[in-house]
Design a protein around this motif. Structure first.
Motif, PDB file in Angstrom:
ATOM      1  N   ALA A 166       0.854  -1.189   0.000  1.00 55.23           N
ATOM      2  CA  ALA A 166       0.000   0.000   0.000  1.00 55.23           C
ATOM      3  C   ALA A 166       0.889   1.237   0.000  1.00 55.23           C
ATOM      4  O   ALA A 166       1.916   1.276   0.696  1.00 55.23           O
ATOM      5  CB  ALA A 166      -0.914   0.005   1.219  1.00 55.23           C
ATOM      6  N   ALA A 167       0.515   2.226  -0.767  1.00 54.71           N
ATOM      7  CA  ALA A 167       1.333   3.418  -0.939  1.00 54.71           C
ATOM      8  C   ALA A 167       1.303   4.310   0.288  1.00 54.71           C
ATOM      9  O   ALA A 167       0.303   4.388   1.010  1.00 54.71           O
ATOM     10  CB  ALA A 167       0.855   4.204  -2.162  1.00 54.71           C
ATOM     11  N   ILE A 168       2.427   4.989   0.528  1.00 50.93           N
ATOM     12  CA  ILE A 168       2.484   6.054   1.530  1.00 50.93           C
ATOM     13  C   ILE A 168       2.729   7.366   0.788  1.00 50.93           C
ATOM     14  O   ILE A 168       3.259   7.376  -0.325  1.00 50.93           O
ATOM     15  CB  ILE A 168       3.583   5.804   2.572  1.00 50.93           C
ATOM     16  N   PHE A 169       2.347   8.473   1.423  1.00 49.82           N
ATOM     17  CA  PHE A 169       2.347   9.759   0.732  1.00 49.82           C
ATOM     18  C   PHE A 169       3.089  10.819   1.541  1.00 49.82           C
ATOM     19  O   PHE A 169       3.120  10.774   2.777  1.00 49.82           O
ATOM     20  CB  PHE A 169       0.908  10.218   0.491  1.00 49.82           C
ATOM     21  N   ILE A 204       3.814  15.114   2.252  1.00 51.38           N
ATOM     22  CA  ILE A 204       2.923  16.188   2.685  1.00 51.38           C
ATOM     23  C   ILE A 204       2.135  16.786   1.529  1.00 51.38           C
ATOM     24  O   ILE A 204       1.067  17.377   1.727  1.00 51.38           O
ATOM     25  CB  ILE A 204       3.743  17.282   3.422  1.00 51.38           C
ATOM     26  N   THR A 205       2.622  16.622   0.308  1.00 52.86           N
ATOM     27  CA  THR A 205       1.912  17.146  -0.865  1.00 52.86           C
ATOM     28  C   THR A 205       0.917  16.136  -1.425  1.00 52.86           C
ATOM     29  O   THR A 205       0.287  16.395  -2.425  1.00 52.86           O
ATOM     30  CB  THR A 205       2.899  17.533  -1.974  1.00 52.86           C
ATOM     31  N   ARG A 206       0.804  14.990  -0.771  1.00 58.33           N
ATOM     32  CA  ARG A 206      -0.062  13.871  -1.179  1.00 58.33           C
ATOM     33  C   ARG A 206       0.474  13.116  -2.382  1.00 58.33           C
ATOM     34  O   ARG A 206      -0.240  12.341  -3.024  1.00 58.33           O
ATOM     35  CB  ARG A 206      -1.502  14.322  -1.471  1.00 58.33           C
ATOM     36  N   ALA A 207       1.758  13.301  -2.683  1.00 57.51           N
ATOM     37  CA  ALA A 207       2.392  12.524  -3.753  1.00 57.51           C
ATOM     38  C   ALA A 207       2.924  11.212  -3.160  1.00 57.51           C
ATOM     39  O   ALA A 207       3.419  11.199  -2.036  1.00 57.51           O
ATOM     40  CB  ALA A 207       3.535  13.308  -4.376  1.00 57.51           C
ATOM     41  N   PRO A 208       2.828  10.096  -3.875  1.00 57.26           N
ATOM     42  CA  PRO A 208       3.344   8.832  -3.351  1.00 57.26           C
ATOM     43  C   PRO A 208       4.861   8.876  -3.206  1.00 57.26           C
ATOM     44  O   PRO A 208       5.563   9.286  -4.134  1.00 57.26           O
ATOM     45  CB  PRO A 208       2.907   7.806  -4.393  1.00 57.26           C
ATOM     46  N   GLN A 209       5.354   8.469  -2.039  1.00 59.93           N
ATOM     47  CA  GLN A 209       6.802   8.476  -1.817  1.00 59.93           C
ATOM     48  C   GLN A 209       7.359   7.089  -1.505  1.00 59.93           C
ATOM     49  O   GLN A 209       8.565   6.912  -1.356  1.00 59.93           O
ATOM     50  CB  GLN A 209       7.174   9.422  -0.676  1.00 59.93           C
ATOM     51  N   GLY A 210       6.478   6.101  -1.422  1.00 64.44           N
ATOM     52  CA  GLY A 210       6.923   4.754  -1.129  1.00 64.44           C
ATOM     53  C   GLY A 210       5.744   3.851  -0.840  1.00 64.44           C
ATOM     54  O   GLY A 210       4.602   4.170  -1.186  1.00 64.44           O
ATOM     55  N   LEU A 247       1.062   5.843   8.592  1.00 68.84           N
ATOM     56  CA  LEU A 247       2.368   6.413   8.331  1.00 68.84           C
ATOM     57  C   LEU A 247       2.287   7.700   7.528  1.00 68.84           C
ATOM     58  O   LEU A 247       3.093   8.609   7.695  1.00 68.84           O
ATOM     59  CB  LEU A 247       3.240   5.385   7.592  1.00 68.84           C
ATOM     60  N   SER A 248       1.279   7.771   6.673  1.00 67.29           N
ATOM     61  CA  SER A 248       1.083   8.981   5.849  1.00 67.29           C
ATOM     62  C   SER A 248       0.357  10.083   6.624  1.00 67.29           C
ATOM     63  O   SER A 248       0.169  11.184   6.097  1.00 67.29           O
ATOM     64  CB  SER A 248       0.274   8.626   4.593  1.00 67.29           C
ATOM     65  N   GLY A 249      -0.088   9.775   7.842  1.00 68.43           N
ATOM     66  CA  GLY A 249      -0.794  10.777   8.623  1.00 68.43           C
ATOM     67  C   GLY A 249      -2.219  10.969   8.210  1.00 68.43           C
ATOM     68  O   GLY A 249      -2.829  12.026   8.435  1.00 68.43           O
TER      69      GLY A 249
END
Length: 241
Positions: A197-200, A202-208, A238-240
């Protein structure tokens, strides 16, 4: 972010490129480095001597001599690994997910066009998926890559993909995005199934992505939805979100 026009240091860029090339091709000799970097021998030799003096690379014996990364790289990476806020926040989530499933969990981060394993919580079973930190996963076929690609545009997927033919269809990416998790059945490692599952940022872009991996004899189709929900929820924390 404020953009400031500053002239770059070409010698520093060259040195960093040499370090990266040695890391990917080590142990490697001067002639091969010249070919890989399209550099002049005398100029590259000066870079190698400088990096060696600074402790970033070391010379192996033999004739001709070959080069490899020194332990200073590992030490620095370990310090960064310990200090990273994202990794610090991910560790308890990975451990909790591992305890809930009994399987190996990991955090994979998007680095340019690569997806790199950044943190691992080993599974509790004797037979389990083993993942070294630093391992690079294919973005088109890995669970992490598919989870991340589901949140990119078709143009961004094509730009980052090493093999465009291995990309999923738009409908398949839509399905991953809707349910919140991706699936990889043996595409990266034979006999292993992974759910991610993707994490994002602060800009809501996927980072991992957060991923659970297990032998396909244990992680079977009847468990996909329940494990996928756990992975999705951990990624959201993790993405908040």
């Amino acid at each position: 972010m404020i953009s400031i026009s500053v002239k770059t240091l070409s010698s520093l860029l060259r040195g960093l490129q040499v370090v990266e090339t040695i890391g990917s091709a080590q142990p490697v000799g001067l002639t091969e480095l010249c070919r890989l970097l399209d550099e002049d021998k005398s100029a590259l030799q000066r870079v190698l001597v400088t990096l060696h003096q600074a402790g970033w690379i070391r010379q192996l014996g033999g004739s001709p001599p070959r080069w490899e990364l020194a332990t200073k790289i590992v030490t620095l990476a370990g310090q960064a690994h310990s200090a990273s806020s994202l990794l610090s926040r991910a560790r308890p989530l990975l451990s909790g997910l591992r305890d809930a499933t009994g399987e190996t969990t990991h955090l994979a981060l998007l680095e340019g066009r690569k997806i790199v394993v950044a943190s691992v919580a080993d599974g509790t079973h004797t037979v389990r998926t083993a993942l070294p930190i630093g391992q690079v996963h294919p973005p088109e076929t890995s669970a992490a890559g598919r989870a991340i690609f589901a949140h990119l545009t078709p143009a961004e997927r094509a730009e980052r993909a090493g093999t465009a033919a291995a990309l999923l269809t738009a409908a398949e990416y839509d399905e991953i995005r809707t349910r919140g998790w991706s699936l990889c059945e043996g595409a990266v490692q034979s006999g292993s199934t992974s759910i991610g599952a993707a994490i994002f940022d602060i800009t809501r872009a996927p980072q991992g992505a957060i991923v659970v991996s297990a032998p396909d004899s244990r992680l079977t189709s009847d468990a996909y939805a329940s494990v996928g929900t756990l992975v999705r929820d951990a990624a959201r924390r993790l993405s908040g979100r």
